[in-house]
Design a protein around this motif. Structure first.
Motif, PDB file in Angstrom:
ATOM      1  N   ALA A   1       5.404  17.290   0.710  1.00 38.76           N
ATOM      2  CA  ALA A   1       5.264  16.626   2.583  1.00 38.76           C
ATOM      3  C   ALA A   1       4.930  15.060   2.127  1.00 38.76           C
ATOM      4  CB  ALA A   1       4.626  17.073   3.882  1.00 38.76           C
ATOM      5  N   ALA A   2       3.701  14.993   1.802  1.00 37.15           N
ATOM      6  CA  ALA A   2       2.886  14.002   1.259  1.00 37.15           C
ATOM      7  C   ALA A   2       3.718  13.280   1.282  1.00 37.15           C
ATOM      8  CB  ALA A   2       1.796  13.939   1.050  1.00 37.15           C
ATOM      9  N   PHE A   3       4.603  13.173  -0.335  1.00 35.49           N
ATOM     10  CA  PHE A   3       5.647  12.054  -0.008  1.00 35.49           C
ATOM     11  C   PHE A   3       6.096  11.809   0.323  1.00 35.49           C
ATOM     12  CE2 PHE A   3       9.480  11.417  -2.724  1.00 35.49           C
ATOM     13  CZ  PHE A   3       9.083  10.343  -3.310  1.00 35.49           C
ATOM     14  N   VAL A   4       7.110  12.406   1.027  1.00 39.86           N
ATOM     15  CA  VAL A   4       8.497  12.225   1.623  1.00 39.86           C
ATOM     16  C   VAL A   4       7.934  11.137   3.469  1.00 39.86           C
ATOM     17  CG1 VAL A   4       9.868  13.652   3.723  1.00 39.86           C
ATOM     18  CG2 VAL A   4       9.786  14.057   1.676  1.00 39.86           C
ATOM     19  N   SER A   5       6.329  11.901   3.310  1.00 40.45           N
ATOM     20  CA  SER A   5       5.803  10.810   4.628  1.00 40.45           C
ATOM     21  C   SER A   5       6.178   9.422   4.095  1.00 40.45           C
ATOM     22  CB  SER A   5       4.612  11.444   5.128  1.00 40.45           C
ATOM     23  OG  SER A   5       4.145  10.846   6.024  1.00 40.45           O
ATOM     24  N   PHE A   6       5.302   9.084   2.686  1.00 39.87           N
ATOM     25  CA  PHE A   6       4.946   8.042   2.019  1.00 39.87           C
ATOM     26  C   PHE A   6       5.627   7.491   1.266  1.00 39.87           C
ATOM     27  CE2 PHE A   6       0.731   8.624   1.515  1.00 39.87           C
ATOM     28  CZ  PHE A   6      -0.202   7.415   1.450  1.00 39.87           C
ATOM     29  N   PHE A   7       7.642   7.985   1.505  1.00 38.57           N
ATOM     30  CA  PHE A   7       8.620   7.487   0.642  1.00 38.57           C
ATOM     31  C   PHE A   7       9.192   6.716   2.466  1.00 38.57           C
ATOM     32  CE2 PHE A   7      12.927   7.473   0.494  1.00 38.57           C
ATOM     33  CZ  PHE A   7      13.013   6.671  -1.067  1.00 38.57           C
ATOM     34  N   ILE A   8       9.274   7.722   3.124  1.00 40.54           N
ATOM     35  CA  ILE A   8      10.003   6.912   4.771  1.00 40.54           C
ATOM     36  C   ILE A   8       8.870   5.598   4.805  1.00 40.54           C
ATOM     37  CG2 ILE A   8      10.214   7.210   6.560  1.00 40.54           C
ATOM     38  CD1 ILE A   8      10.697  10.271   5.816  1.00 40.54           C
ATOM     39  N   GLY A   9       8.015   6.314   5.503  1.00 42.44           N
ATOM     40  CA  GLY A   9       6.860   4.769   5.120  1.00 42.44           C
ATOM     41  C   GLY A   9       7.140   3.611   4.522  1.00 42.44           C
ATOM     42  N   ALA A  10       6.960   3.753   3.427  1.00 44.45           N
ATOM     43  CA  ALA A  10       7.326   2.394   1.869  1.00 44.45           C
ATOM     44  C   ALA A  10       9.140   2.071   3.073  1.00 44.45           C
ATOM     45  CB  ALA A  10       7.558   3.340   0.977  1.00 44.45           C
ATOM     46  N   LEU A  11       9.721   3.237   2.182  1.00 40.62           N
ATOM     47  CA  LEU A  11      11.663   2.762   2.964  1.00 40.62           C
ATOM     48  C   LEU A  11      11.555   1.665   3.832  1.00 40.62           C
ATOM     49  CD1 LEU A  11      14.018   2.435   2.204  1.00 40.62           C
ATOM     50  CD2 LEU A  11      14.293   4.758   3.297  1.00 40.62           C
ATOM     51  N   THR A  12      10.960   2.081   5.350  1.00 39.01           N
ATOM     52  CA  THR A  12      10.650   1.195   7.093  1.00 39.01           C
ATOM     53  C   THR A  12       9.454  -0.303   6.985  1.00 39.01           C
ATOM     54  OG1 THR A  12      10.245   3.249   7.584  1.00 39.01           O
ATOM     55  CG2 THR A  12       9.497   1.632   8.908  1.00 39.01           C
ATOM     56  N   LEU A  13       9.512   0.157   5.590  1.00 42.36           N
ATOM     57  CA  LEU A  13       7.876  -1.541   5.437  1.00 42.36           C
ATOM     58  C   LEU A  13       9.022  -1.614   4.893  1.00 42.36           C
ATOM     59  CD1 LEU A  13       4.885   0.195   5.149  1.00 42.36           C
ATOM     60  CD2 LEU A  13       4.989  -1.717   7.164  1.00 42.36           C
ATOM     61  N   ILE A  14       9.455  -2.413   4.182  1.00 46.01           N
ATOM     62  CA  ILE A  14      10.272  -2.597   3.261  1.00 46.01           C
ATOM     63  C   ILE A  14      11.645  -3.047   3.762  1.00 46.01           C
ATOM     64  CG2 ILE A  14      12.499  -3.144   1.816  1.00 46.01           C
ATOM     65  CD1 ILE A  14      10.983  -1.102  -0.966  1.00 46.01           C
ATOM     66  N   ILE A  15      12.168  -3.034   4.857  1.00 44.40           N
ATOM     67  CA  ILE A  15      13.480  -3.366   6.088  1.00 44.40           C
ATOM     68  C   ILE A  15      12.883  -4.279   6.545  1.00 44.40           C
ATOM     69  CG2 ILE A  15      14.572  -2.387   7.320  1.00 44.40           C
ATOM     70  CD1 ILE A  15      15.092   0.417   6.075  1.00 44.40           C
ATOM     71  N   VAL A  16      11.398  -3.257   7.258  1.00 45.57           N
ATOM     72  CA  VAL A  16      10.888  -4.704   8.057  1.00 45.57           C
ATOM     73  C   VAL A  16      10.808  -5.500   7.687  1.00 45.57           C
ATOM     74  CG1 VAL A  16       8.725  -4.762   9.799  1.00 45.57           C
ATOM     75  CG2 VAL A  16      10.115  -2.243   9.929  1.00 45.57           C
ATOM     76  N   VAL A  17       9.669  -5.719   6.832  1.00 49.97           N
ATOM     77  CA  VAL A  17       9.588  -7.363   6.138  1.00 49.97           C
ATOM     78  C   VAL A  17      10.726  -7.809   5.315  1.00 49.97           C
ATOM     79  CG1 VAL A  17       8.640  -7.976   3.510  1.00 49.97           C
ATOM     80  CG2 VAL A  17       7.539  -6.117   4.365  1.00 49.97           C
ATOM     81  N   GLY A  18      11.767  -7.651   4.999  1.00 51.10           N
ATOM     82  CA  GLY A  18      12.447  -7.996   4.818  1.00 51.10           C
ATOM     83  C   GLY A  18      13.647  -8.375   5.929  1.00 51.10           C
ATOM     84  N   VAL A  19      13.190  -8.155   7.370  1.00 50.25           N
ATOM     85  CA  VAL A  19      13.688  -8.589   8.617  1.00 50.25           C
ATOM     86  C   VAL A  19      12.908  -9.884   8.912  1.00 50.25           C
ATOM     87  CG1 VAL A  19      14.304  -7.907  11.049  1.00 50.25           C
ATOM     88  CG2 VAL A  19      15.429  -6.365   8.958  1.00 50.25           C
ATOM     89  N   LYS A  20      12.012  -9.552   9.225  1.00 46.67           N
ATOM     90  CA  LYS A  20      10.334 -10.380   9.769  1.00 46.67           C
ATOM     91  C   LYS A  20      10.034 -11.564   8.739  1.00 46.67           C
ATOM     92  CE  LYS A  20       6.314  -9.899  12.622  1.00 46.67           C
ATOM     93  NZ  LYS A  20       7.614 -10.752  14.033  1.00 46.67           N
TER      94      LYS A  20
ATOM     95  N   SER B   1       0.203  -1.297  -0.132  1.00 44.67           N
ATOM     96  CA  SER B   1       0.069  -0.110  -0.079  1.00 44.67           C
ATOM     97  C   SER B   1       0.418   1.743  -0.039  1.00 44.67           C
ATOM     98  CB  SER B   1      -1.072   0.143   1.943  1.00 44.67           C
ATOM     99  OG  SER B   1      -1.927   1.170   1.109  1.00 44.67           O
ATOM    100  N   PHE B   2       1.477   0.850   0.610  1.00 43.07           N
ATOM    101  CA  PHE B   2       2.608   1.800   0.743  1.00 43.07           C
ATOM    102  C   PHE B   2       3.368   2.931  -0.327  1.00 43.07           C
ATOM    103  CE2 PHE B   2       1.797   3.167   5.476  1.00 43.07           C
ATOM    104  CZ  PHE B   2       1.891   4.945   5.249  1.00 43.07           C
ATOM    105  N   VAL B   3       4.320   2.040  -1.267  1.00 41.20           N
ATOM    106  CA  VAL B   3       4.906   2.026  -2.076  1.00 41.20           C
ATOM    107  C   VAL B   3       4.156   2.711  -3.320  1.00 41.20           C
ATOM    108  CG1 VAL B   3       6.117   0.259  -4.050  1.00 41.20           C
ATOM    109  CG2 VAL B   3       6.247  -0.231  -1.683  1.00 41.20           C
ATOM    110  N   ILE B   4       2.750   1.225  -3.055  1.00 33.74           N
ATOM    111  CA  ILE B   4       1.914   2.356  -4.423  1.00 33.74           C
ATOM    112  C   ILE B   4       1.910   3.460  -4.210  1.00 33.74           C
ATOM    113  CG2 ILE B   4      -0.373   2.029  -5.428  1.00 33.74           C
ATOM    114  CD1 ILE B   4      -0.185  -0.953  -4.852  1.00 33.74           C
ATOM    115  N   GLY B   5       1.558   4.230  -2.634  1.00 32.67           N
ATOM    116  CA  GLY B   5       0.709   5.168  -2.577  1.00 32.67           C
ATOM    117  C   GLY B   5       2.459   6.547  -2.854  1.00 32.67           C
ATOM    118  N   ALA B   6       3.425   5.930  -3.056  1.00 30.68           N
ATOM    119  CA  ALA B   6       4.928   6.539  -2.565  1.00 30.68           C
ATOM    120  C   ALA B   6       5.152   7.282  -4.451  1.00 30.68           C
ATOM    121  CB  ALA B   6       6.179   6.083  -2.308  1.00 30.68           C
ATOM    122  N   ILE B   7       4.846   5.953  -5.121  1.00 28.81           N
ATOM    123  CA  ILE B   7       4.806   6.242  -6.502  1.00 28.81           C
ATOM    124  C   ILE B   7       4.006   6.669  -7.315  1.00 28.81           C
ATOM    125  CG2 ILE B   7       4.641   4.692  -8.571  1.00 28.81           C
ATOM    126  CD1 ILE B   7       5.592   2.357  -6.838  1.00 28.81           C
ATOM    127  N   SER B   8       2.435   6.737  -6.596  1.00 26.52           N
ATOM    128  CA  SER B   8       1.740   7.574  -7.309  1.00 26.52           C
ATOM    129  C   SER B   8       2.132   9.220  -6.766  1.00 26.52           C
ATOM    130  CB  SER B   8       0.306   7.377  -6.747  1.00 26.52           C
ATOM    131  OG  SER B   8      -0.427   6.120  -6.747  1.00 26.52           O
TER     132      SER B   8
END
Length: 310
Positions: free
Chosen positions: A197-216, A38-45
Motif C-alpha cells: 500500500a505504501a509503495f502504491v501511494s508513493f508510485f502514484i505520487g511520483a507519477l503525478t509529479l512527473i506529469i505536473v513537472v512536465g506540464v508546468k 523525493s517521491f521517486v527516490i521513496g518509491a524506488i526504496s
C-alpha cells in the motif's frame, strides 16, 4: 524504551525531511521538481524492499476497477502535503511548518473518526477530545501568536497578514495528511499488505509529479543542478526519510498501537523542528526559541495525548 525511541526518531526524521527537501528546492528551483525527486527516490526504496521480501509489485486491472476511486488518491494527497511543506518552510520556519499541519491533522482526524469516513472505525467525539483540542488551540496561540505579537510590538511593526494565510495553508495540508493516512490504511486492508500500500501511494505520487513537472516546468534538466553545483549529499535523503517514516509507522502500530505511535511521532516531529530552527541545521534560517514557544509546544503535545490515547 527502544520502541519509544524509534518513534521519536522517525518523527524527528519527518521534520528533517521537510528541511532537506526545502534545501533541494534551492538547487532545482521548482518545488514540484523537488517533490518529484523525493517521491521517486521513496518509491524506488519501497520497490526494492518489496522485491527483497518477495511480495508482488503489480496490481491487476480488475482489482483496481473494483475499488472506489478515492482509495487511489493517497499518493496525490501526499504530493500536495509534501509540496506545501516545501513552500511553507522558508516562509514560516521549521517550528511553525511542523505545528500548523499538526493542528490540521488533529481536526481532520477527529472528523474522520467521528463520522467513519473512508471506511474508518467510528470513534465518537467525547470530553477528552474536547479537552485535547482546547489544549492544542491554546498551545498554538502561545507557540505562534504571542511570540509574533511580542516581536511586532518591540519592533513597532504591523503584523503581516500574509503569514496567517500561509498558516491556514499549513492547517489545510495537515487535514490532507490525515485523509491520506485513512485512505492508505484502507488500501493496506484491501491489498492485505501495508508495504505494498505504501509503495502504491508513493508510485502514484511520483507519477503525478512527473506529469505536473512536465506540464508546468516543461523540463527535467534541473535535476542535474545539485550535482553540478556540488550540493551536500544529504539533499537526496528526503525520499529515504519519507519511505522510512511510512515503514516504521507500520511497525510501531503493530507494537504499541495507533494512539501511542501518533504521540511518539508527533513529539519527535516537534522536537526535531525545534532543533532545526534553534541551530539552523540543513542551512535553514536560525531563530531563537523562547520559553513561551516551548510551553506552547508542550500544551500541543498534551492535547494530542488527550485526543489519541484517552
Amino acid at each position: 524504551m527502544i520502541t519509544a525511541l524509534i518513534g521519536i526518531l522517525i518523527g524527528t526524521g519527518l521534520s528533517f525531511q521537510t528541511a532537506v527537501n526545502s534545501q533541494l528546492r534551492k538547487f532545482v528551483i521548482s518545488p514540484y521538481l523537488a517533490s518529484m525527486i523525493s517521491f521517486v527516490i521513496g518509491a524506488i526504496s519501497l520497490a526494492v524492499i518489496i522485491l527483497i521480501t518477495g511480495s508482488p509489485l503489480g496490481i491487476g486491472w480488475g482489482f483496481i476497477t473494483q475499488q472506489p476511486v478515492w482509495i487511489w488518491l493517497g499518493g496525490v494527497l501526499g504530493v500536495i502535503f509534501l509540496t506545501v511543506n516545501i513552500l511553507l518552510f522558508p516562509k514560516l520556519g521549521s517550528v511553525q511548518t511542523a505545528i500548523m499541519p499538526i493542528l490540521g491533522q488533529i481536526i481532520m482526524g477527529m472528523l474522520i473518526d467521528n463520522f467513519g469516513w473512508f471506511h474508518s472505525m467510528k470513534e465518537s467525539f467525547d470530553i477528552y477530545r474536547l479537552i485535547g483540542i482546547v489544549l492544542v488551540l491554546v498551545g498554538v496561540f502561545f507557540a505562534i501568536a504571542v511570540q509574533e505579537f511580542k516581536s511586532r510590538i518591540e519592533k513597532t511593526q504591523e503584523i503581516n497578514p500574509t503569514l496567517w494565510i500561509w498558516r491556514l495553508v499549513g492547517i489545510a495540508s495537515g487535514m490532507l495528511m490525515s485523509t491520506q493516512v485513512a485512505i492508505n490504511g484502507q488500501l493496506g486492508i484491501v491489498l492485505q499488505s501495508s508495504i505494498q500500500a505504501a509503495f502504491v501511494s508513493f508510485f502514484i505520487g511520483a507519477l503525478t509529479l512527473i506529469i505536473v513537472v512536465g506540464v508546468k516546468d516543461r523540463s527535467y534538466t534541473a535535476i542535474r543542478n545539485p550535482i553540478k553545483q556540488k550540493a551536500s549529499w544529504w539533499v537526496w535523503l528526503g525520499g529515504f526519510l519519507g519511505a522510512a517514516y511510512v515503514l516504521i509507522n507500520i511497525y510501531l502500530v503493530k507494537q504499541v498501537g495507533t494512539g501511542q505511535t501518533v504521540v511518539l511521532v508527533l513529539f519527535g516531529q516537534i522536537a526535531g523542528s525545534l532543533l532545526i530552527q534553534r541551530f539552523g541545521w540543513m542551512n535553514s534560517l536560525k531563530m531563537r526559541i523562547d520559553w513561551i514557544q516551548i510551553g506552547g509546544l508542550m500544551l500541543i503535545l498534551a492535547g494530542v495525548i488527550f485526543i489519541r490515547i484517552f
